[in-house]
Design an enzyme around this catalytic site. Structure first.
Site, PDB file in Angstrom:
ATOM      1  N   GLY A  22     -10.571   7.186   4.205  1.00 53.76           N
ATOM      2  CA  GLY A  22      -9.384   6.853   3.407  1.00 53.76           C
ATOM      3  C   GLY A  22      -8.091   7.286   4.076  1.00 53.76           C
ATOM      4  O   GLY A  22      -7.169   7.770   3.421  1.00 53.76           O
ATOM      5  N   PHE A  25      -2.914   4.810   4.514  1.00 49.58           N
ATOM      6  CA  PHE A  25      -2.098   4.453   3.348  1.00 49.58           C
ATOM      7  C   PHE A  25      -1.491   3.064   3.574  1.00 49.58           C
ATOM      8  O   PHE A  25      -0.919   2.797   4.627  1.00 49.58           O
ATOM      9  CB  PHE A  25      -0.995   5.512   3.194  1.00 49.58           C
ATOM     10  CG  PHE A  25      -0.052   5.270   2.060  1.00 49.58           C
ATOM     11  CD1 PHE A  25      -0.527   5.185   0.754  1.00 49.58           C
ATOM     12  CD2 PHE A  25       1.318   5.122   2.285  1.00 49.58           C
ATOM     13  CE1 PHE A  25       0.347   4.955  -0.307  1.00 49.58           C
ATOM     14  CE2 PHE A  25       2.195   4.898   1.235  1.00 49.58           C
ATOM     15  CZ  PHE A  25       1.704   4.807  -0.066  1.00 49.58           C
ATOM     16  N   GLY A  26      -1.660   2.178   2.578  1.00 46.88           N
ATOM     17  CA  GLY A  26      -1.139   0.813   2.735  1.00 46.88           C
ATOM     18  C   GLY A  26      -2.213  -0.177   3.151  1.00 46.88           C
ATOM     19  O   GLY A  26      -2.002  -1.378   3.101  1.00 46.88           O
ATOM     20  N   ASN A  27      -3.395   0.346   3.547  1.00 47.81           N
ATOM     21  CA  ASN A  27      -4.543  -0.494   3.894  1.00 47.81           C
ATOM     22  C   ASN A  27      -5.529  -0.333   2.731  1.00 47.81           C
ATOM     23  O   ASN A  27      -6.181   0.698   2.584  1.00 47.81           O
ATOM     24  CB  ASN A  27      -5.104   0.005   5.233  1.00 47.81           C
ATOM     25  CG  ASN A  27      -6.479  -0.549   5.574  1.00 47.81           C
ATOM     26  OD1 ASN A  27      -7.166  -1.123   4.743  1.00 47.81           O
ATOM     27  ND2 ASN A  27      -6.881  -0.345   6.822  1.00 47.81           N
ATOM     28  N   VAL A  28      -5.565  -1.366   1.891  1.00 48.55           N
ATOM     29  CA  VAL A  28      -6.270  -1.254   0.603  1.00 48.55           C
ATOM     30  C   VAL A  28      -7.755  -0.938   0.794  1.00 48.55           C
ATOM     31  O   VAL A  28      -8.320  -0.098   0.087  1.00 48.55           O
ATOM     32  CB  VAL A  28      -6.114  -2.583  -0.193  1.00 48.55           C
ATOM     33  CG1 VAL A  28      -6.771  -2.487  -1.554  1.00 48.55           C
ATOM     34  CG2 VAL A  28      -4.643  -2.948  -0.334  1.00 48.55           C
ATOM     35  N   SER A  30      -9.233   0.625   3.256  1.00 47.32           N
ATOM     36  CA  SER A  30      -9.422   2.011   3.721  1.00 47.32           C
ATOM     37  C   SER A  30      -9.328   2.988   2.550  1.00 47.32           C
ATOM     38  O   SER A  30     -10.210   3.838   2.363  1.00 47.32           O
ATOM     39  CB  SER A  30      -8.369   2.350   4.788  1.00 47.32           C
ATOM     40  OG  SER A  30      -8.139   3.732   4.890  1.00 47.32           O
ATOM     41  N   GLU A 177       2.076  -1.187  16.913  1.00 46.81           N
ATOM     42  CA  GLU A 177       0.671  -1.362  16.529  1.00 46.81           C
ATOM     43  C   GLU A 177      -0.039  -2.370  17.424  1.00 46.81           C
ATOM     44  O   GLU A 177      -1.111  -2.874  17.111  1.00 46.81           O
ATOM     45  CB  GLU A 177       0.591  -1.786  15.054  1.00 46.81           C
ATOM     46  CG  GLU A 177       1.195  -0.766  14.102  1.00 46.81           C
ATOM     47  CD  GLU A 177       0.240   0.360  13.701  1.00 46.81           C
ATOM     48  OE1 GLU A 177      -0.932   0.097  13.428  1.00 46.81           O
ATOM     49  OE2 GLU A 177       0.691   1.540  13.664  1.00 46.81           O
ATOM     50  N   HIS A 253      -0.666  -5.353   8.678  1.00 46.07           N
ATOM     51  CA  HIS A 253      -0.395  -5.907  10.017  1.00 46.07           C
ATOM     52  C   HIS A 253      -0.181  -7.416   9.864  1.00 46.07           C
ATOM     53  O   HIS A 253      -0.723  -8.031   8.944  1.00 46.07           O
ATOM     54  CB  HIS A 253      -1.602  -5.724  10.951  1.00 46.07           C
ATOM     55  CG  HIS A 253      -1.819  -4.323  11.438  1.00 46.07           C
ATOM     56  ND1 HIS A 253      -3.065  -3.747  11.497  1.00 46.07           N
ATOM     57  CD2 HIS A 253      -0.959  -3.401  11.918  1.00 46.07           C
ATOM     58  CE1 HIS A 253      -2.969  -2.520  11.996  1.00 46.07           C
ATOM     59  NE2 HIS A 253      -1.694  -2.283  12.243  1.00 46.07           N
ATOM     60  N   ASP A 255      -1.665  -9.605  11.501  1.00 47.13           N
ATOM     61  CA  ASP A 255      -2.937 -10.329  11.616  1.00 47.13           C
ATOM     62  C   ASP A 255      -3.728 -10.337  10.309  1.00 47.13           C
ATOM     63  O   ASP A 255      -4.868 -10.780  10.266  1.00 47.13           O
ATOM     64  CB  ASP A 255      -3.769  -9.831  12.804  1.00 47.13           C
ATOM     65  CG  ASP A 255      -4.296  -8.410  12.664  1.00 47.13           C
ATOM     66  OD1 ASP A 255      -4.131  -7.811  11.591  1.00 47.13           O
ATOM     67  OD2 ASP A 255      -4.885  -7.907  13.647  1.00 47.13           O
ATOM     68  N   CYS A 375      -9.328  -7.920  14.046  1.00 44.48           N
ATOM     69  CA  CYS A 375      -8.995  -6.519  14.362  1.00 44.48           C
ATOM     70  C   CYS A 375      -9.864  -5.999  15.484  1.00 44.48           C
ATOM     71  O   CYS A 375      -9.473  -5.099  16.220  1.00 44.48           O
ATOM     72  CB  CYS A 375      -9.254  -5.609  13.167  1.00 44.48           C
ATOM     73  SG  CYS A 375      -8.322  -6.023  11.722  1.00 44.48           S
TER      74      CYS A 375
HETATM   75  O1  SUG Z   1      -5.134   1.009  11.161  1.00 48.35           O
HETATM   76  N1  SUG Z   1      -8.176   1.426   9.425  1.00 48.35           N
HETATM   77  C1  SUG Z   1      -7.387   0.700  10.411  1.00 48.35           C
HETATM   78  C2  SUG Z   1      -7.720  -0.771  10.356  1.00 48.35           C
HETATM   79  C3  SUG Z   1      -7.093  -1.509  11.501  1.00 48.35           C
HETATM   80  C4  SUG Z   1      -7.228  -2.979  11.359  1.00 48.35           C
HETATM   81  N2  SUG Z   1      -6.607  -3.619  12.443  1.00 48.35           N
HETATM   82  C5  SUG Z   1      -5.892  -4.758  12.408  1.00 48.35           C
HETATM   83  N3  SUG Z   1      -5.475  -5.289  11.273  1.00 48.35           N
HETATM   84  N4  SUG Z   1      -5.576  -5.294  13.520  1.00 48.35           N
HETATM   85  C6  SUG Z   1      -5.882   0.920  10.168  1.00 48.35           C
HETATM   86  O2  SUG Z   1      -5.475   0.958   9.016  1.00 48.35           O
HETATM   87  C7  SUG Z   1      -9.116   3.405   8.371  1.00 48.35           C
HETATM   88  C8  SUG Z   1      -9.847   4.659   8.774  1.00 48.35           C
HETATM   89  C9  SUG Z   1     -10.337   5.436   7.594  1.00 48.35           C
HETATM   90  O3  SUG Z   1      -9.760   5.328   6.505  1.00 48.35           O
HETATM   91  O4  SUG Z   1     -11.312   6.196   7.733  1.00 48.35           O
HETATM   92  C10 SUG Z   1      -8.343   2.747   9.499  1.00 48.35           C
HETATM   93  O5  SUG Z   1      -7.870   3.419  10.390  1.00 48.35           O
END
Ligand code: SUG
Length: 453
Positions: A22, A25-28, A30, A177, A253, A255, A375
């Site tokens: 987790g 932050f901002g990556n649902v 994760s 990124e 991102h 992508d 990714c």
């Molecule tokens: O940077 N997740 C990565 C996912 C990256 C995806 N890449 C692209 N969209 N190109 C990030 O958010 C989560 C790791 C964790 O929560 O354990 C993480 O790093």
């Protein structure tokens, strides 16, 4: 003169410590999967299956190595823990387990974030340029660029063809990124193309729009600095700001909201600030290169929440070597999301689109951390001579696939949870595996534990 050239995909091999902490932050995906246990072995085999499938379809497929995790060097150099490696792990865990988890992510597997790559057709000196991404928005990713840089330098070692830059300074103003926010449009892969940089905010101009809830990881200033370092000419570069409302809805991102290749951009409605002007700019700069075309997915066809959940745009848009037709490689989640599935079958059924085929891959282990097919890969357009100058052991063929599968089967666990990271045995397992991998891929000593300075 047009040179023979291809687009190679270099996928990140999922590391032996793949886990869900987790951290982003901002990556649902994760944050919502935090603390569930992971299966590194399945994760790595899912990735290898995709690599082999692309090789079998006739694409040039490469592989980039995972990193050493837990990264004891960070626990020592940044946080100041001392003693044996076991002591360092034990005292860091006792102080705060999150310090160990933040140095234990397998996140380098998402090689779309490894670097920005400019092919030789675009650059001032006619070489392929690489800038590793500083990934400074997330602590656990900000520690990636030095080993990533070494892995890229070992894979693309020939200075006659390849130029490697240092990562930009890891400060908030220069957040970068990598290729997740960079796309290249072209006709032939070896000729001049148009490089498309998407950023989330301006860092040196007050009062410009930016998201309010989640971080905008990429700055305009970082993107434009890379374009200068790579020697790109102004008439071959387009900048676009990502729509801040989308970032606030989990599009961390570019992508996650658009994908491009060749003369095609596949994107969501309002993906950018002033999308029509962005499209005009690309079209204008593509004149004389190839007929630029775009496929816009309307909001009325697919709600944004389904776009984010299914990772529709985190697909690989590929130009098939045998007939030049476009195909999309998607995660199975796209087939399971009804609005997305209906849209896709309607799109290819119409036949009026350059996208003629779709294929789905099970990448669930990666998807739970917000990492889809796009990714997992770094695109590197290479001429015939550049491909010949690339480390051949980094390319997937039947033999390499068999060797890597056996290597995963031998070294990876099929279940990991947070508590496992305090155990020095895991660290030694990882180092033994990676040491063997550097020999298998003929990379030389790229890891800190191999005493690289
Ligand atoms: O940077 N997740 C990565 C996912 C990256 C995806 N890449 C692209 N969209 N190109 C990030 O958010 C989560 C790791 C964790 O929560 O354990 C993480 O790093």
């Amino acid at each position: 003169m047009t040179r023979y050239a291809i687009e190679a995909n270099f996928d990140g091999l999922v590391g032996p410590t793949h886990n869900y902490a987790g951290l982003s932050f901002g990556n649902v995906a994760s944050t919502s999967n935090a603390s569930t246990h992971s299966d590194p072995k399945s994760a790595a085999l899912q990735g290898l299956t995709k690599m082999k499938a692309l090789h079998d379809m006739g694409f040039v497929q490469g592989v980039l190595p995972p990193h050493e995790r837990p990264h004891v060097k960070t626990l020592r150099d940044v946080f100041g823990f001392t003693g044996s490696d076991g002591d360092v792990l034990a005292s860091a865990w006792k102080t705060n387990p999150n310090l160990v988890l933040a140095t234990s992510s397998a996140s380098p597997m998402w090689t779309a974030n490894a670097a920005t790559v400019s092919p030789s057709g675009d650059t001032g000196d006619g070489k392929v340029h690489f800038t590793p991404a500083n990934l400074c928005a997330m602590f656990h990713r900000s520690i990636e660029h030095s080993v990533t840089g070494r892995a890229l330098a070992a894979t693309f070692a020939d200075a006659n063809h390849f130029t490697h830059h240092a990562a930009l300074p890891g400060t908030d103003h220069m957040g970068d990124e990598g290729a997740a926010n960079h796309t290249r449009f072209c006709g032939d892969y070896g000729a001049r193309g148009v490089e498309f940089f998407v950023y989330g905010r301006h860092a040196f101009e007050a009062g410009k729009t930016r998201p309010g809830r989640y971080p905008a990881r990429q700055t305009y200033e970082a993107s434009s600095a890379i374009a200068r370092h790579h020697g790109l000419s102004d008439n071959s570069v387009v900048y676009a700001q990502q729509n801040p409302d989308l970032i606030d809805a989990g599009v961390f991102h570019n992508d996650v909201i658009s994908v491009g290749n060749g003369n095609v951009l596949f994107h969501y409605e309002d993906a950018f600030v002033d999308t029509p002007a962005v499209l005009d700019d690309i079209k204008r700069k593509m004149a004389g290169i190839a007929d630029f075309t775009h496929i816009e997915v309307p909001k009325s066809a697919i709600p944004l929440s389904d776009v984010v959940k299914s990772y529709l745009f985190n697909s690989q848009l590929l130009r098939l070597p045998e007939n030049g037709q476009m195909m999309l490689i998607l995660p199975t989640e796209a087939k399971e999301t009804i609005s997305v599935r209906d849209y896709l079958y309607d799109l290819i059924g119409k036949g009026k689109t350059p996208i003629k085929q779709i294929k789905f891959f099970d990448l669930r282990q990666s998807m739970r951390n917000g990492g889809g097919p796009a990714c997992l890969r770094l695109r590197v357009a290479l001429t015939e001579a550049e491909l010949a100058a690339t480390n051949q052991h980094s390319l997937i063929n039947d033999q390499r696939f068999t060797e890597l599968t056996a290597w995963v089967e031998k070294h990876y666990r099929d279940r990991l949870s947070a508590e496992d990271f305090r155990d020095p045995l895991l660290l030694f397992e990882v180092r033994t595996a990676l040491d063997e991998l550097t020999q298998l891929l003929d990379l030389g000593p790229i890891y800190d534990f191999q005493h690289v300075n």
